[in-house]
Design an enzyme around this catalytic site. Structure first.
Site, PDB file in Angstrom:
ATOM      1  N   ARG A 180       8.685 -11.720 -62.221  1.00 16.06           N
ATOM      2  CA  ARG A 180       9.386 -10.292 -62.582  1.00 16.06           C
ATOM      3  C   ARG A 180       9.589  -9.967 -63.984  1.00 16.06           C
ATOM      4  O   ARG A 180       9.207 -11.102 -64.798  1.00 16.06           O
ATOM      5  CB  ARG A 180      10.825 -10.425 -61.963  1.00 16.06           C
ATOM      6  CG  ARG A 180      11.697 -11.739 -62.398  1.00 16.06           C
ATOM      7  CD  ARG A 180      13.033 -11.780 -62.192  1.00 16.06           C
ATOM      8  NE  ARG A 180      13.788 -12.667 -61.761  1.00 16.06           N
ATOM      9  CZ  ARG A 180      14.554 -13.506 -62.351  1.00 16.06           C
ATOM     10  NH1 ARG A 180      14.863 -13.374 -63.766  1.00 16.06           N
ATOM     11  NH2 ARG A 180      15.226 -14.578 -61.913  1.00 16.06           N
TER      12      ARG A 180
ATOM     13  N   THR B 230       2.868  -0.011   9.115  1.00 13.16           N
ATOM     14  CA  THR B 230       3.162  -1.360   8.706  1.00 13.16           C
ATOM     15  C   THR B 230       2.050  -2.505   9.612  1.00 13.16           C
ATOM     16  O   THR B 230       1.432  -3.549   9.007  1.00 13.16           O
ATOM     17  CB  THR B 230       4.255  -2.042   8.754  1.00 13.16           C
ATOM     18  OG1 THR B 230       5.049  -1.452   9.770  1.00 13.16           O
ATOM     19  CG2 THR B 230       5.223  -1.412   7.366  1.00 13.16           C
TER      20      THR B 230
ATOM     21  N   ASN C 262       2.552 -10.068 -45.279  1.00 16.15           N
ATOM     22  CA  ASN C 262       1.430 -10.798 -44.512  1.00 16.15           C
ATOM     23  C   ASN C 262       0.453  -9.720 -44.187  1.00 16.15           C
ATOM     24  O   ASN C 262      -0.737 -10.371 -43.595  1.00 16.15           O
ATOM     25  CB  ASN C 262       1.847 -11.355 -43.352  1.00 16.15           C
ATOM     26  CG  ASN C 262       2.593 -10.444 -42.329  1.00 16.15           C
ATOM     27  OD1 ASN C 262       3.104  -9.353 -42.801  1.00 16.15           O
ATOM     28  ND2 ASN C 262       2.571 -10.579 -41.153  1.00 16.15           N
TER      29      ASN C 262
ATOM     30  N   ALA D 109       0.906  -1.143   0.044  1.00 13.61           N
ATOM     31  CA  ALA D 109       0.002  -0.169  -0.086  1.00 13.61           C
ATOM     32  C   ALA D 109       0.939   1.233   0.015  1.00 13.61           C
ATOM     33  O   ALA D 109       0.430   2.281   0.312  1.00 13.61           O
ATOM     34  CB  ALA D 109      -0.973  -0.053   1.276  1.00 13.61           C
TER      35      ALA D 109
ATOM     36  N   ASN E 145      15.033 -23.550 -48.350  1.00 18.71           N
ATOM     37  CA  ASN E 145      15.946 -22.518 -48.230  1.00 18.71           C
ATOM     38  C   ASN E 145      15.250 -21.255 -48.365  1.00 18.71           C
ATOM     39  O   ASN E 145      15.010 -20.855 -49.666  1.00 18.71           O
ATOM     40  CB  ASN E 145      17.061 -22.726 -49.011  1.00 18.71           C
ATOM     41  CG  ASN E 145      18.190 -22.075 -48.914  1.00 18.71           C
ATOM     42  OD1 ASN E 145      18.070 -20.740 -48.848  1.00 18.71           O
ATOM     43  ND2 ASN E 145      19.525 -22.584 -48.921  1.00 18.71           N
TER      44      ASN E 145
ATOM     45  N   ASN F  70      16.539  -4.806  10.631  1.00 19.35           N
ATOM     46  CA  ASN F  70      15.386  -5.648  10.376  1.00 19.35           C
ATOM     47  C   ASN F  70      15.079  -5.724   8.830  1.00 19.35           C
ATOM     48  O   ASN F  70      15.299  -4.542   8.095  1.00 19.35           O
ATOM     49  CB  ASN F  70      14.162  -5.035  10.854  1.00 19.35           C
ATOM     50  CG  ASN F  70      12.770  -5.536  10.382  1.00 19.35           C
ATOM     51  OD1 ASN F  70      12.747  -6.835   9.970  1.00 19.35           O
ATOM     52  ND2 ASN F  70      11.802  -4.713  10.560  1.00 19.35           N
TER      53      ASN F  70
ATOM     54  N   ARG G 262       8.241   8.134  -5.248  1.00 17.83           N
ATOM     55  CA  ARG G 262       9.941   8.600  -5.751  1.00 17.83           C
ATOM     56  C   ARG G 262      10.069   7.885  -7.085  1.00 17.83           C
ATOM     57  O   ARG G 262      10.973   7.863  -7.527  1.00 17.83           O
ATOM     58  CB  ARG G 262      10.654   8.209  -4.710  1.00 17.83           C
ATOM     59  CG  ARG G 262      10.972   9.298  -3.818  1.00 17.83           C
ATOM     60  CD  ARG G 262      11.920   9.045  -2.587  1.00 17.83           C
ATOM     61  NE  ARG G 262      11.415   8.201  -1.736  1.00 17.83           N
ATOM     62  CZ  ARG G 262      12.004   7.419  -0.844  1.00 17.83           C
ATOM     63  NH1 ARG G 262      13.307   7.510  -0.807  1.00 17.83           N
ATOM     64  NH2 ARG G 262      11.437   6.550  -0.114  1.00 17.83           N
TER      65      ARG G 262
ATOM     66  N   ALA H 171      18.248 -14.583 -49.375  1.00 19.03           N
ATOM     67  CA  ALA H 171      18.698 -13.199 -48.776  1.00 19.03           C
ATOM     68  C   ALA H 171      17.290 -12.271 -49.245  1.00 19.03           C
ATOM     69  O   ALA H 171      16.921 -12.144 -50.371  1.00 19.03           O
ATOM     70  CB  ALA H 171      19.818 -12.762 -48.905  1.00 19.03           C
TER      71      ALA H 171
ATOM     72  N   LYS I  57       4.112   1.279  -7.402  1.00 14.43           N
ATOM     73  CA  LYS I  57       5.342   0.989  -7.368  1.00 14.43           C
ATOM     74  C   LYS I  57       5.659  -0.520  -7.575  1.00 14.43           C
ATOM     75  O   LYS I  57       6.690  -0.979  -8.420  1.00 14.43           O
ATOM     76  CB  LYS I  57       5.905   1.601  -6.097  1.00 14.43           C
ATOM     77  CG  LYS I  57       7.365   1.045  -5.759  1.00 14.43           C
ATOM     78  CD  LYS I  57       7.979   1.689  -4.565  1.00 14.43           C
ATOM     79  CE  LYS I  57       7.613   1.169  -3.269  1.00 14.43           C
ATOM     80  NZ  LYS I  57       8.522   1.513  -2.185  1.00 14.43           N
TER      81      LYS I  57
HETATM   82  C1  UD1 Z   1      10.402  -0.854   7.458  1.00 15.55           C
HETATM   83  C2  UD1 Z   1      10.510  -1.394   8.902  1.00 15.55           C
HETATM   84  C3  UD1 Z   1      12.112  -1.573   9.434  1.00 15.55           C
HETATM   85  C4  UD1 Z   1      12.648  -2.181   8.196  1.00 15.55           C
HETATM   86  C5  UD1 Z   1      12.378  -1.908   6.890  1.00 15.55           C
HETATM   87  C6  UD1 Z   1      13.089  -2.563   5.970  1.00 15.55           C
HETATM   88  C7  UD1 Z   1       8.448  -0.957   9.891  1.00 15.55           C
HETATM   89  C8  UD1 Z   1       8.045   0.182  11.115  1.00 15.55           C
HETATM   90  N1  UD1 Z   1       9.722  -0.782   9.640  1.00 15.55           N
HETATM   91  O1  UD1 Z   1      10.687   0.427   7.558  1.00 15.55           O
HETATM   92  O2  UD1 Z   1      12.284  -1.728  10.523  1.00 15.55           O
HETATM   93  O3  UD1 Z   1      14.224  -2.105   8.487  1.00 15.55           O
HETATM   94  O4  UD1 Z   1      11.123  -1.742   6.505  1.00 15.55           O
HETATM   95  O5  UD1 Z   1      12.873  -1.991   4.656  1.00 15.55           O
HETATM   96  O6  UD1 Z   1       8.014  -1.899   9.766  1.00 15.55           O
HETATM   97  N2  UD1 Z   1       3.176  -0.160   3.949  1.00 15.55           N
HETATM   98  C9  UD1 Z   1       1.802  -0.317   3.948  1.00 15.55           C
HETATM   99  N3  UD1 Z   1       0.989   0.395   4.524  1.00 15.55           N
HETATM  100  C10 UD1 Z   1       1.597   1.426   5.678  1.00 15.55           C
HETATM  101  C11 UD1 Z   1       2.939   1.439   5.711  1.00 15.55           C
HETATM  102  C12 UD1 Z   1       3.688   0.745   4.802  1.00 15.55           C
HETATM  103  O7  UD1 Z   1       1.418  -1.157   3.017  1.00 15.55           O
HETATM  104  O8  UD1 Z   1       0.796   2.046   6.262  1.00 15.55           O
HETATM  105  C13 UD1 Z   1       4.074  -0.935   3.228  1.00 15.55           C
HETATM  106  C14 UD1 Z   1       4.833  -0.121   2.276  1.00 15.55           C
HETATM  107  O9  UD1 Z   1       4.297  -0.363   0.952  1.00 15.55           O
HETATM  108  C15 UD1 Z   1       6.268  -0.872   2.365  1.00 15.55           C
HETATM  109  C16 UD1 Z   1       6.349  -1.526   3.582  1.00 15.55           C
HETATM  110  O10 UD1 Z   1       5.069  -1.690   4.009  1.00 15.55           O
HETATM  111  O11 UD1 Z   1       6.224  -2.051   1.058  1.00 15.55           O
HETATM  112  C17 UD1 Z   1       7.379  -0.899   4.500  1.00 15.55           C
HETATM  113  O12 UD1 Z   1       6.965   0.369   4.695  1.00 15.55           O
HETATM  114  P1  UD1 Z   1       7.968   1.803   4.853  1.00 15.55           P
HETATM  115  O13 UD1 Z   1       7.334   2.775   5.360  1.00 15.55           O
HETATM  116  O14 UD1 Z   1       8.780   1.563   3.611  1.00 15.55           O
HETATM  117  O15 UD1 Z   1       8.885   1.227   6.133  1.00 15.55           O
HETATM  118  P2  UD1 Z   1      10.254   1.568   6.453  1.00 15.55           P
HETATM  119  O16 UD1 Z   1      10.400   2.867   6.985  1.00 15.55           O
HETATM  120  O17 UD1 Z   1      11.295   1.191   5.108  1.00 15.55           O
END
Ligand code: UD1
Ligand code: CA
Length: 453
Positions: free
Chosen positions: A426, A84, A372, A13, A363, A173, A18, A366, A25
């Site tokens: 021809r 997340t 077509n 989501a 064959n 992580n 970027r 060239a 994405k």
């Molecule tokens: C997250 C981790 C971090 C880890 C890093 C690795 C958390 C809080 N942090 O950080 O520990 O080292 O990934 O790359 O989990 N997303 C949603 N909905 C939301 C928020 C995020 O779907 O509300 C999805 C984003 O699309 C993305 C993923 O979750 O694919 C990670 O979210 P992002 O905000 O990029 O987390 P980071 O700050 O990179």
């Protein structure tokens, strides 16, 4: 392990602004396959039976795309991007069905290794409540740090919430987490949003679980597992790593790549042993190559099937529906589309073959063109076994050349030619002795007169 039920939740989501793109994405591709589809493949390879896709921005487009790469996945919309943990809870209905293992992955992390997922599931099977797949890096900036006490994982601290001391930690992580299904909802529901970003962090379930005396484990995997794509430079970086892996796999399975770094595979390329690929070759989607084939330099191949011992290129373009049977040959500057080139047939130079069948051993000279298309419809050209098409001939479809048919070079063939017939299409040649010299004199005098006047 396979008897344990498993749900994979893929978070997709993210806003992804970027990428500077109208396309969500996670639909940008690596090796021709959307990144989210790579994640789905990894989940499936790790034995995850059920899939939940959490989508937000571009939900309709995502749903449509997901029907292709994850037809069994259930899609959940996260209306607001609140973190997340909040995203995982968008799939509450799926989690509630009750699974032994829950895997959480990010849709923008396409190089996830199924083995890292399987290792995390193994820890769940051994009794862990939460497993975090970590990685070590010299440059941990931006990642959540794994906080350990007495060798046990006790928390994950996001960069923005870290003390200066914690910022020095290089064990991070990677974003992959495995949670025991029976604990998942209880843990997620306790996550709050008191942190620097004001988000509901999935990573907080580590501290919550550890505080309750549940077993929390960190495993270690390579950096690629954590490579999140945020812009097109990172997209190219991931593509590079993917291609490198695939080339190595191809070489170890018996394919010769003379300059591996210049050969590009698609996610689904099949290529047999003893095939030799010269430098600068591109494989688009849906290519199947048998054994002992030679692909010469600078060939562009997509949607093609190439049987054993064929010879292709240099500078050949095989388009969808090109079907080369054993020992067929398609040489330099030839394009083949939607056509069968039967056993041992040769299309050697500067030729377009589209919507056609070329019989065994025929064959094609060239500069032969199968005409077509009349601007509205496509028509078929059938060339019989052992036929000979003289150079620079146009075969205006629909048309057929019988077995052993012989076409004089420079012909425009508009009517079908029976077996073993010779066809000229021809004008007859006229040779006028002395006329060339006479013509030159006339032209040079005319030019001189113009200069004077
Ligand atoms: C997250 C981790 C971090 C880890 C890093 C690795 C958390 C809080 N942090 O950080 O520990 O080292 O990934 O790359 O989990 N997303 C949603 N909905 C939301 C928020 C995020 O779907 O509300 C999805 C984003 O699309 C993305 C993923 O979750 O694919 C990670 O979210 P992002 O905000 O990029 O987390 P980071 O700050 O990179
Ligand atoms: Ca990220």
């Amino acid at each position: 392990m396979s008897q344990r039920s498993c749900l994979s939740i893929i978070l997709a989501a993210g806003e992804g602004t970027r990428m500077k793109s109208a396309v969500p994405k996670v639909l940008h591709t690596i090796a021709g396959l959307p990144m989210a589809a790579h994640v789905v493949k990894a989940a499936e390879a790790a034995g995850s039976g059920e899939l939940a896709l959490v989508i937000g921005h571009g939900a309709d487009e995502m749903r449509k795309a997901a029907l292709k790469f994850a037809p069994k996945a259930e899609a959940f919309v996260q209306e607001k991007r609140l973190g997340t943990a909040h995203a995982v809870l968008a799939a509450r209905a799926a989690i509630s069905k009750g699974y032994d293992d829950i895997l959480v992955m990010f849709g923008d992390t396409p190089l996830i290794d199924p083995e890292a997922l399987a290792a995390a599931r193994l820890k769940l099977a051994e009794g862990a409540a939460v497993v975090v797949v970590g990685f070590r890096t010299e440059n941990p900036s931006g990642y959540g740090r794994l906080i350990e006490k007495a060798g046990k994982l006790v928390a994950i601290r996001e960069e923005k919430d870290c003390s200066d001391e914690e910022k020095k930690i290089t064990f991070c992580n990677g974003g992959l987490m495995a949670v025991a299904g029976r604990h998942a909802l209880k843990l997620l529901d306790q996550v709050g949003s008191k942190n620097a970003k004001g988000e509901y962090y999935l990573t907080d379930i580590v501290e919550i679980a550890a505080a309750q005396g549940l077993d929390v484990v960190a495993t270690e995997a390579s950096f690629e597992n954590a490579l999140g794509i945020n812009n097109r430079a990172e997209l190219a970086q991931a593509e590079g790593i993917w291609q490198q892996r695939r080339r190595r796999e191809a070489m170890l399975s018996g394919v010769t790549l003379i300059a591996p770094e210049t050969v590009f595979f698609s996610h689904d390329t099949e290529i047999g042993a003893d095939t030799i690929v010269e430098p600068n070759v591109w494989f688009g989607p849906d290519v199947k190559i048998a054994t002992g084939v030679k692909i010469h330099a600078f060939s562009h191949i997509e949607g093609a099937t190439i049987a054993s011992n064929c010879d292709v290129g240099p500078f050949a373009r095989l388009r969808p529906g090109a079907d080369l049977r054993t020992k067929a040959k398609v040489g330099n500057f030839c394009e083949v589309k939607q056509a069968i080139v039967e056993e041992g047939a040769k299309v050697n130079h500067l030729t377009y073959i589209g919507d056609a069948r070329i019989g065994a051993g025929a064959n094609i000279g060239a500069g032969t063109i199968t005409c077509n298309y009349d601007g509205y419809s496509k028509f078929f050209t059938d060339i019989g076994e052992g036929a000979f098409i003289g150079s620079n001939s146009s075969l205006v479809a629909p048309v057929s050349i019988g077995k052993g048919g012989y076409i004089a070079s420079g012909s425009v063939i508009t009517e079908s030619v029976p077996d073993d017939a010779l066809a000229f299409g021809r004008a007859r040649q006229r040779t006028l002795p002395g006329k060339g010299k006479e013509l030159r004199e006339r032209f040079s005098q005319a030019a001189a007169a113009r200069k004077k006047g």
